[in-house]
Design a protein around this motif. Sequence first.
Motif, PDB file in Angstrom:
ATOM      1  N   GLN A   1       0.835  -1.209   0.000  1.00 48.46           N
ATOM      2  CA  GLN A   1       0.000   0.000   0.000  1.00 48.46           C
ATOM      3  C   GLN A   1       0.867   1.255   0.000  1.00 48.46           C
ATOM      4  N   GLY A   2       1.921   1.234   0.814  1.00 55.94           N
ATOM      5  CA  GLY A   2       2.812   2.386   0.856  1.00 55.94           C
ATOM      6  C   GLY A   2       3.488   2.635  -0.474  1.00 55.94           C
ATOM      7  N   GLU A   3       3.922   1.562  -1.121  1.00 55.14           N
ATOM      8  CA  GLU A   3       4.560   1.690  -2.436  1.00 55.14           C
ATOM      9  C   GLU A   3       3.567   2.218  -3.467  1.00 55.14           C
ATOM     10  N   GLU A   4       2.328   1.747  -3.386  1.00 61.43           N
ATOM     11  CA  GLU A   4       1.298   2.213  -4.330  1.00 61.43           C
ATOM     12  C   GLU A   4       1.018   3.699  -4.129  1.00 61.43           C
ATOM     13  N   ALA A   5       0.954   4.124  -2.866  1.00 58.05           N
ATOM     14  CA  ALA A   5       0.736   5.547  -2.578  1.00 58.05           C
ATOM     15  C   ALA A   5       1.872   6.383  -3.139  1.00 58.05           C
ATOM     16  N   LEU A   6       3.085   5.885  -2.999  1.00 58.45           N
ATOM     17  CA  LEU A   6       4.253   6.610  -3.507  1.00 58.45           C
ATOM     18  C   LEU A   6       4.210   6.736  -5.025  1.00 58.45           C
ATOM     19  N   GLN A   7       3.968   5.622  -5.701  1.00 54.78           N
ATOM     20  CA  GLN A   7       3.961   5.645  -7.165  1.00 54.78           C
ATOM     21  C   GLN A   7       2.822   6.498  -7.716  1.00 54.78           C
TER      22      GLN A   7
ATOM     23  N   LYS B   1      12.295  -0.839   7.567  1.00 52.89           N
ATOM     24  CA  LYS B   1      12.891   0.477   7.797  1.00 52.89           C
ATOM     25  C   LYS B   1      12.193   1.597   7.058  1.00 52.89           C
ATOM     26  N   ASP B   2      11.236   1.269   6.175  1.00 48.84           N
ATOM     27  CA  ASP B   2      10.627   2.302   5.335  1.00 48.84           C
ATOM     28  C   ASP B   2       9.147   2.547   5.604  1.00 48.84           C
ATOM     29  N   THR B   3       8.474   1.646   6.316  1.00 51.83           N
ATOM     30  CA  THR B   3       7.017   1.696   6.400  1.00 51.83           C
ATOM     31  C   THR B   3       6.545   1.766   7.851  1.00 51.83           C
ATOM     32  N   VAL B   4       5.560   2.634   8.113  1.00 48.92           N
ATOM     33  CA  VAL B   4       4.945   2.712   9.436  1.00 48.92           C
ATOM     34  C   VAL B   4       3.430   2.874   9.275  1.00 48.92           C
ATOM     35  N   ILE B   5       2.711   2.422  10.312  1.00 43.30           N
ATOM     36  CA  ILE B   5       1.273   2.668  10.402  1.00 43.30           C
ATOM     37  C   ILE B   5       1.080   3.726  11.480  1.00 43.30           C
ATOM     38  N   THR B   6       0.316   4.768  11.184  1.00 45.42           N
ATOM     39  CA  THR B   6       0.138   5.859  12.142  1.00 45.42           C
ATOM     40  C   THR B   6      -1.334   6.162  12.388  1.00 45.42           C
ATOM     41  N   HIS B   7      -1.582   6.748  13.550  1.00 47.07           N
ATOM     42  CA  HIS B   7      -2.906   7.285  13.874  1.00 47.07           C
ATOM     43  C   HIS B   7      -2.731   8.770  14.128  1.00 47.07           C
TER      44      HIS B   7
END
Length: 281
Positions: free
Chosen positions: A78-84, A162-168
């Motif tokens: 999901q993070g990679e998709e958001a970036l692209q 090292k590249d991905t986090v889930i945040t609130h």
Amino acid sequence: MLPATFKLCAAISYRHLRNMTGLRRQAAVAISQELSKLACRGTGPSTWINQVRRRSSLLSSRLEEKPFSEMEMSYIKQGEEALQKSLSILGDQDGWKTETVVDNGDKVLSKVLPDVGKVFRLEVVVDQPLDAVYSELVDNMEQMGDWNPNVGEVKILQKIGKDTVITHEKAAATPGNIVGPRDFVSVRCSKRRGSTCVLAGMSTKYGAMPEQEGFIRAENGPTCMILRPLPGSPSQTKLTWLLSIDLKGWLPKTIINQVLSQTQVDFANHLRERLARMAAV
């Protein structure tokens, strides 16, 4: 003739193989095979000691690797998709309209995308080097509520690699409570390649953080910030922020557009003030 300790090392490796599975077994098999080859060739002590050390180091590094679960892989994806997707939106220069231009050169642009809706683009120059800006936005993201009045709280729920986090994130109440309390659960991906940093994100589902009482769960993304040293002035940073938010609820679009564009302008000012204070310290 090889020392007895070398043969013992090979024997131990084979004996431990029976108790290993998966990645550990594969690494141990490779090392044991190499040890056997060395034993057959009669390699001298200094040579085989160095080779054993190198292979032991390889085994240790591989054993430390923690495979991602299926759920963690989905968040990384999901993070990679958001970036692209964010980079694709910013890469298309057509159709942007000016929303706001500030005397210091800060400007907010916008455009409407069929599959996303209205997105906003902030372009500013910050008088601080890239490392300082990156550290504040990534390493110290949980402190954002301390210096940005529009943010109530940012909490890291989970780190993945090292590249991905889930945040609130909780948005602070707006003046006059026009919008009302909102919160977000997001997956964030940070990539640093050479002199360019990209911080991307989008809303996600996270079982341990269901909708909170008193808050409307809004959605964001794709969104990203791109950081680059200003050409010819490495002590300054060019920041581009793509903002895409669905605040949910019954809100007139004119109010939403006004709030979001002003939020970006305010963010740039608050970030400058924060960086200046940190640099002074």
